[in-house]
Design an enzyme around this catalytic site. Structure first.
Site, short mmCIF file in Angstrom:
data_model
loop_
_atom_site.label_atom_id
_atom_site.label_comp_id
_atom_site.label_asym_id
_atom_site.label_seq_id
_atom_site.Cartn_x
_atom_site.Cartn_y
_atom_site.Cartn_z
N HIS A 26 0.86 -1.19 0.00
CA HIS A 26 0.00 0.00 0.00
C HIS A 26 0.90 1.24 0.00
O HIS A 26 2.05 1.18 0.47
CB HIS A 26 -0.89 0.02 1.24
CG HIS A 26 -1.95 -1.02 1.23
ND1 HIS A 26 -3.02 -0.98 2.10
CD2 HIS A 26 -2.13 -2.13 0.47
CE1 HIS A 26 -3.81 -2.02 1.88
NE2 HIS A 26 -3.29 -2.74 0.89
N GLU A 47 0.99 3.85 1.84
CA GLU A 47 1.50 4.23 3.16
C GLU A 47 2.65 3.33 3.59
O GLU A 47 3.66 3.80 4.13
CB GLU A 47 0.40 4.14 4.23
CG GLU A 47 -0.80 5.01 3.97
CD GLU A 47 -1.93 4.26 3.29
OE1 GLU A 47 -3.10 4.47 3.69
OE2 GLU A 47 -1.67 3.47 2.36
N CYS A 78 -6.13 1.78 5.94
CA CYS A 78 -6.71 0.51 6.40
C CYS A 78 -6.07 0.15 7.75
O CYS A 78 -5.17 0.85 8.24
CB CYS A 78 -6.45 -0.59 5.38
SG CYS A 78 -4.71 -1.08 5.25
N CYS A 86 -2.20 -0.31 7.56
CA CYS A 86 -1.48 0.95 7.42
C CYS A 86 -1.59 1.79 8.69
O CYS A 86 -0.62 2.44 9.09
CB CYS A 86 -1.96 1.70 6.19
SG CYS A 86 -1.55 0.84 4.66
#
Length: 145
Positions: free
Chosen positions: A49, A51, A79, A82
């Site tokens: 992801h 992040e 999420c 993260c």
């Protein structure tokens, strides 16, 4: 150009790469120390992801697993994975664009930072460029359906 604008640039780069348009930048002392966009498909990695990639890059650039005095700008509410990484990295402030009712874990879902087991809670500012972030995502998924 604002730091959130830079995160949007990363989100647009994700679209060009065929990835879900989520972009992230990490800032310290007024300078960007890391940039990333989602790379789950390109890297064949479910943890890639924006992040997570930005946190890894910032930690490497700063030579520390603690991103104290760093601010993270991302185009979509993080999420749970993260949010946990943001907490473990000790990010000072989190700025995000669109809320994510399905997968978000900051102001939606599990609300990770409100959990009694969360050791570090960044200051959180949601809704930064929310309409633009939501439009990027809606347009991206509309083209694929």
């Amino acid at each position: 150009m604002s730091f959130m604008d830079e995160a949007f640039e990363q989100a647009r780069a994700a679209i060009a790469a065929g990835e879900v348009p989520i972009g992230c930048v990490i800032v310290r002392d007024g300078a960007i120390v890391a940039r990333a966009f989602n790379r789950t498909l390109l890297d064949r990695d479910p943890t890639a992801h924006a992040e997570m990639l930005a946190i890894r890059a910032a930690a490497a650039a700063l030579g520390s697993e603690r991103l104290v005095d760093c601010d993270l700008y991302v185009t979509l509410e993080p999420c749970a994975m993260c949010a946990a990484a943001i907490s473990f990295a000790r990010v000072r402030r989190l700025y995000y664009g669109a809320a994510d009712e399905k997968g978000g874990a900051v102001d939606n879902g599990v609300r990770f930072f409100a959990s009694p087991t969360c050791h570090h809670r960044p200051e959180v500012y949601g809704g930064i460029g929310e309409a633009d972030a939501a439009k990027l995502l809606k347009d991206f998924f509309k083209e694929r359906r």
